[in-house]
Design a protein around this motif. Structure first.
Motif, mmCIF file in Angstrom:
data_model
loop_
_atom_site.group_PDB
_atom_site.id
_atom_site.type_symbol
_atom_site.label_atom_id
_atom_site.label_comp_id
_atom_site.label_asym_id
_atom_site.label_seq_id
_atom_site.Cartn_x
_atom_site.Cartn_y
_atom_site.Cartn_z
ATOM 1 N N SER C 345 0.916 -1.155 -0.016
ATOM 2 C CA SER C 345 -0.169 -0.099 0.040
ATOM 3 C C SER C 345 0.781 1.248 -0.015
ATOM 4 C CB SER C 345 -0.913 -0.017 1.283
ATOM 5 O OG SER C 345 -1.997 -0.860 1.021
ATOM 6 N N ALA C 346 0.699 2.471 -0.845
ATOM 7 C CA ALA C 346 1.221 3.410 -0.883
ATOM 8 C C ALA C 346 1.035 4.368 0.428
ATOM 9 C CB ALA C 346 0.789 4.226 -2.071
ATOM 10 N N HIS C 348 -0.552 6.950 1.362
ATOM 11 C CA HIS C 348 -1.110 8.158 1.067
ATOM 12 C C HIS C 348 -2.312 8.704 1.958
ATOM 13 C CE1 HIS C 348 -0.706 7.208 -3.822
ATOM 14 N NE2 HIS C 348 0.352 7.590 -3.200
ATOM 15 N N PRO C 349 -2.854 9.840 1.978
ATOM 16 C CA PRO C 349 -3.670 10.298 2.837
ATOM 17 C C PRO C 349 -5.009 9.260 3.010
ATOM 18 C CG PRO C 349 -3.771 11.749 1.110
ATOM 19 C CD PRO C 349 -2.594 10.831 0.867
ATOM 20 N N GLU C 362 3.875 20.161 8.809
ATOM 21 C CA GLU C 362 5.004 19.266 7.773
ATOM 22 C C GLU C 362 5.303 17.888 8.321
ATOM 23 O OE1 GLU C 362 8.050 21.817 6.168
ATOM 24 O OE2 GLU C 362 7.220 23.455 7.323
ATOM 25 N N GLY C 365 2.334 14.818 6.563
ATOM 26 C CA GLY C 365 1.655 14.866 5.376
ATOM 27 C C GLY C 365 2.401 15.153 4.214
ATOM 28 N N LYS C 366 3.613 15.620 4.121
ATOM 29 C CA LYS C 366 4.313 16.062 3.149
ATOM 30 C C LYS C 366 5.046 15.030 2.382
ATOM 31 C CE LYS C 366 8.460 18.305 4.863
ATOM 32 N NZ LYS C 366 9.384 19.570 5.199
ATOM 33 N N PHE C 367 5.153 13.633 3.232
ATOM 34 C CA PHE C 367 5.638 12.607 2.702
ATOM 35 C C PHE C 367 4.737 11.668 2.104
ATOM 36 C CE2 PHE C 367 7.991 14.239 6.427
ATOM 37 C CZ PHE C 367 9.119 14.406 6.026
ATOM 38 N N MET C 368 3.590 12.032 1.745
ATOM 39 C CA MET C 368 2.713 11.333 1.191
ATOM 40 C C MET C 368 2.782 10.712 -0.305
ATOM 41 S SD MET C 368 -0.771 11.599 3.838
ATOM 42 C CE MET C 368 -0.461 11.303 5.628
ATOM 43 N N VAL C 369 3.635 10.503 -0.772
ATOM 44 C CA VAL C 369 3.891 9.992 -2.131
ATOM 45 C C VAL C 369 5.115 9.086 -2.257
ATOM 46 C CG1 VAL C 369 4.890 12.013 -2.959
ATOM 47 C CG2 VAL C 369 3.567 10.589 -4.414
ATOM 48 N N ASN C 370 5.093 8.280 -3.272
ATOM 49 C CA ASN C 370 6.311 7.565 -3.312
ATOM 50 C C ASN C 370 6.961 6.769 -2.406
ATOM 51 O OD1 ASN C 370 6.133 8.833 -5.845
ATOM 52 N ND2 ASN C 370 7.817 10.193 -5.480
ATOM 53 N N GLN C 371 6.277 6.346 -1.328
ATOM 54 C CA GLN C 371 6.671 5.376 -0.378
ATOM 55 C C GLN C 371 5.648 4.468 0.062
ATOM 56 O OE1 GLN C 371 9.132 7.436 2.902
ATOM 57 N NE2 GLN C 371 8.664 9.366 2.280
ATOM 58 N N LEU C 372 6.024 3.576 0.644
ATOM 59 C CA LEU C 372 5.111 2.360 1.055
ATOM 60 C C LEU C 372 4.731 2.225 2.527
ATOM 61 C CD1 LEU C 372 6.974 0.488 -1.471
ATOM 62 C CD2 LEU C 372 4.461 0.436 -1.546
#
Lengths: 409, 409, 409, 409
Positions: C345-346, C348-349, C362, C365-372
């Motif tokens: 699962s990515a 994401h929010p 900060e 929230g700002k890390f919510m892309v490209n991570q699992l």
């Protein structure tokens, strides 16, 4: 002279004139346009009243490295530009040639000496790019697994001959004069002529051959750090060098990519496409060394050259040629043409060097650090372009020029 | 000599001895261990019967660049190794020093000449790393916004004095002899002594001062490509250089990071921490040039030096000092000590250069390309280490050594 | 809670607290200071009247990634800073702790709810850095060929036992509720609680063991692209991965670097230090897959956990432990503690996610892309820090955390 | 279908078909050959008895990423290959088309179902490369300062109209079914069809316009980190992004490079050539968000589409078109065609996803990490290629496709 640049590109397809497979190589289309921009910028805009530039964006596109003349395309991006197409570049050439002709016809009597000096420089510059065209085209074609030939000229089969045996030519030490003197054109970096002192030395009378270089390879030369300068050895490791550029082992036989496609290595021909590091390692392994540029020039003045004997661009051979077995053992051969000879001299200013004023001051002077001097021209050099005092320069790792080895001790 | 290395590190915290903020800098802990490994490897293992290495992994950890001696930690990773800790490195030093003492006491009479030669080299090597310790420590401390002082020695306030006016010392051209001759130690790269020819020239009798360099900066020297070699100009643009390394403008005043923390720029002191590119650009802007190493040595032999006058490591000043206003105008000052002087000579082998056999052959010879010669030592050089024939070498972009400028014309 | 951070660093030498052997790792000294800066910045400066910051430069040095709070040291440069030394950082901790105590004693009755929320966040943040301290210290010590142990606690010898046999726990599909609800602390990224639909699936009741992973290795798993995501396969090739991080083959036996030095691989223990790519490739090879985070949470709520059974930071074992052979086959084990479990699962929010106002917005929230998303905590997670709704997140290539594998189908 | 690929390249010069100005872009010549290699490899070699490949090196040259099919040219080097020339590639296409025709005529009755499935895939694959041809050609032409137009079709002047006002379409939460079901072709990644739960949400009924995006720019959207994901903000800083790709401010007016050369920005047209980061930052600034792919498909099934209304490749407009002011406010417009719509959904496998066996298993599955799903197709998508269940995917930083924004809340 201008026609020769176009003639060199005639065997190419438009596709071949666009790409830039490595940073040092420029697309042939760029060479054709840049040399034209040189004439337009330094002569037509200066001397032809009312001259309008062919295209307002071409100065940005085709300036090479003249900071005096404003911003320009990043060198690494030359191969990303499909436009203007080759046809437009040829039209640019024709328009500029026509304008030059008009200028020369109409104003020949009133043009100042400075004009004629830059005109001469423009011709020499065109010739330098002819050599680059020959070597860059080779690199471009080499990247394809199809190994296409630039020229379909039939090559004579390689005879099982060996080259003339190398001899050592002794030069007496003392103060000698080097650098360009006298009539005719030279680049600013060949001056001032000056005295220099060298100790007794000997120079070999011909270039190192492929057969000799293969001995170095067979002896493990590429595997033994002891023969190599440190930065050279790092490069050997990183790049996995095992042979000169363009060499390829197939079924136990060494082939080379040439302007005539893949060809067997000719043992009698001079080795070429070696870096300074390889040249120096080879010399170390032989228990010899590379000459300095001072030694080279002093010996060349004393023992040579026989200019007619060299292989130049005009031969369309695009490869250094074997020295005939009957060559005189007491003369220095292959000095001009065939292969540029790495010297162990840094490309620094001569005593009394003066760089030109204005933009042309950027022609040679600003490169005078971190490069090594090469002497004598190559099989890709126009014959009228080269002379014994000529100083070419490349970084120690470069291999895509026709570079070779001559030993000293 | 060994104690001096430790003394230099005494003001440091263990934390300071570990980091490597740029590739050229080695952690002080590494310097302390590497110099020790040198003694262990080249002397104890060779000459002390039954000697057991202190730790089997230390050869891997503390070999610098000797390919002859096997694989080693990548240079870029020296600053990632927290272990062995500083205390273990000091224990290593003590153990090796004790073993050396034992060797010298027990076998002094029977040790061969080769031993004494390497012993001398070990001492010289230790001194070289003392200079590196001084400059690497400066760089390490400089990276912190806290700008910590290495030494809290009280500095004399900067008097509003100016340096002695520079004069030009004329040298008559001709064949001169350079290179090391005679008794005592020299590195292999200072030999063979040989004749060399130079034309008439003049050398300035002191180093360029900060005040003079500030004139170059004020005149827009860092903004005008015409004074710069091409690769230097690229670097100025990429790195945003506006001043020598360690300079910082605050409220309109120029400060410098020093071993004594942030200090105002002293106008009378020699400029230092400049690259070859900056030295050359400054010279170009002045209408002068940098000397060759031949010119430097010839003039130094003729007009200097007054060795006692130089600033060396032992002064604990860690900065080049102003030339007193009453210095003799017809002598050449600041030749030894104060700041290394960039020459416009490539670091290449002298005629007749022979590198040593075995691993120590890697000491100097394999670096002989792409670097420039610096002469004269600096304020971080041990006084007994330097001499007029000494050839130091760095790449043209390096600024973290105490490098300065002397003009020629 | 604050004391635990210091306790974790107690076995370290000052040298160990400075280095940053890779970008993801921060020096322990930095962790100790950054967590302190957090209290100072978000609580003392806001709520303690007249509070003066400990040092004006520390905000620049120890801000991690809060753009709201100004410029800061480049993350890649954290390991170049020897100053302030560890002793100063401890003094910083004590001063801030004392000021916090003063604030809590003097103003406890008047502090607003917002204060207590940030106080709770400060505690949770401290715990997160305790986990990072444990994993970063492991990486730092691992880079040394000396393989130093962090802890000299005697380890029980590895019994020749095998882990409990894995079983499949069936979960009925349908709409389930996930996300944090109820009392107590959670991070903003665990909310809003919401319904989600999953189809029928099965989850394995324990983590994949080293013995099982060794079968994958033996079957050529690292040599067969078919099991790998494209970007994972590229990485395997570039990095030469052959095993999890910290594994080392010596004389035919697999060893692992651990907090207790080099140790034999325990077949019964869960595999750890694998990237998402390895976890997914393993699952592909088994003909299974990784669970989504929704599946993980739904199954965990249904079949587990037995929190007391997990291995957490407080155990000082620093390694996931084997599941006892007598573990109940119809329960889900090792959900909390032992090893973080990669989900497919990515990060994401969640539906209805609201990030906090101001700088703390900060935080997540700002890390919510490209991570699992990873679930369940590890042997380096404080026990009170973890819960079933907790969402950790890393990039797919990361291996230095205690990351493991649980299969779904 | 095959003819359409050639038709797209007809306006190009041979020079345009060779270059690769960035990694994501492939030379048109390569697209033409790669699609041909696909037919040759997966159909002719499998099903046409005695078929001889057109050229033995073409598999190495024109395989894109199939590890199953052996080594291949490094993707970054596609733009360095001038050979085979365009004419040879056209000959390759003709030969393969002729062989396909022969196969279809001679064996139509006996070919197995697997053949027809791969035939269909070949057609779909060809269409995907037609879209890439359109976008890669745009990028190639854009790098030239000459800003050449691909098409000289006269454009209607931009009327001073505004787009239809956006409305919000409400969707009731609950379990919905998504994914491809029924007759006809779909890619494996659109399956298995499955239930999914969403909460109540609203979707905007048209794409975000340039006028709306200009408000974001004017409000300082590119200068305020608070709207941006962390990795996006880093990119904004590093790349100096100030506007979508291809935008250029000249004399206070925003222009865009298009297939018709430089054109003024049309306020009423959908914004395009934005990255996921920009799409998300825009949504954040508006106080909205991007839809998930589940939400997008559910709303699309409920409120749309009117397929005839979209702008597709066949229009030869190569730009998304404004929504007419009289568009129905209660329908969802611009769903298919015009611009790909970034969703906040990772490109992961659907529940029940099965990748194909053999080399074609590498078609979609191995990309299922680190990318985001885009929906709906663009003005460069062939109309028959797109459907509501279609899942396209790109990394978050990509901008060279026709990517746009639709808001959700």
């Amino acid at each position: 002279m201008r026609a020769q640049s176009v003639a060199l590109c005639r065997p190419l397809l438009p596709e071949d004139t666009v790409v830039q497979p490595m940073l040092d190589v420029s697309p042939p289309k760029w060479h054709l346009a840049h040399t034209t921009w040189f004439w337009e910028t330094f002569l037509l805009r200066e001397y032809l009243p009312g001259y309008q530039v062919f295209h307002p964006d071409y100065a940005f596109l085709f300036n090479s490295y003249y900071n005096s003349l404003g911003s320009r395309v990043n060198r690494a991006d030359r191969g990303t530009l499909s436009r203007p197409p080759l046809a437009d570049v040829y039209a640019y050439r024709q328009a500029v040639d026509a304008a030059m002709q008009q200028l020369l016809i109409q104003q020949a009597d009133t043009l100042p000496p400075a004009f004629w000096e830059v005109l001469e420089l423009g011709l020499q510059h065109e010739q330098q790019h002819q050599e680059l065209l020959a070597t860059d085209i080779k690199y471009i074609l080499s990247t394809s697994p199809l190994a296409p030939a630039y020229s379909d000229a039939k090559l004579a089969p390689i005879a099982a001959s060996s080259a003339a045996k190398a001899t050592w030519l002794p030069v007496a030490g003392g103060v000698h004069r080097i650098g360009f003197e006298g009539e005719g054109f030279c680049f600013d970096n060949e001056q001032a002529p000056h005295d220099t002192y060298v100790a007794d030395f000997e120079l070999q009378n011909r270039l190192v051959t492929n057969a000799e270089y293969l001995e170095f390879m067979a002896a493990g030369g590429y595997q033994d750090f002891r023969y190599w300068l440190g930065e050279g050895w790092d490069l050997v490791q990183q790049q996995g060098w095992q042979a000169p550029l363009y060499w390829l082992e197939r079924d136990g036989q060494w082939l080379r990519f040439t302007h005539h496609g893949l060809q067997p290595v000719n043992p009698a021909a001079p080795v070429t496409h070696v870096s300074f590091y390889e040249a120096d390692a080879y010399a170390q392994w032989r228990g010899c060394r590379l000459p300095t540029e001072q030694e080279w020039e002093i010996a060349a003045r004393q023992f040579g050259p026989d200019p007619a004997a060299g292989t130049f661009l005009e031969s369309n051979l695009f490869d250094p040629q074997p020295l005939p077995p009957d060559a005189a053992p007491d003369k220095c051969h292959q000095l001009l043409g065939d292969a540029w000879e790495w010297t162990y001299s840094a490309y620094h200013p001569y005593p009394g060097y003066q760089k030109a004023a204005g933009a042309l001051g950027e022609y040679n002077g600003k490169f005078m650090v971190n490069q090594l001097v090469l002497r004598g021209g190559s099989c890709a050099t126009p014959e009228s372009h080269i002379r014994l005092t000529y100083r070419n320069f490349f970084h120690a790792d470069k291999r895509w020029q026709f570079t070779g080895i001559r030993l000293a001790r």
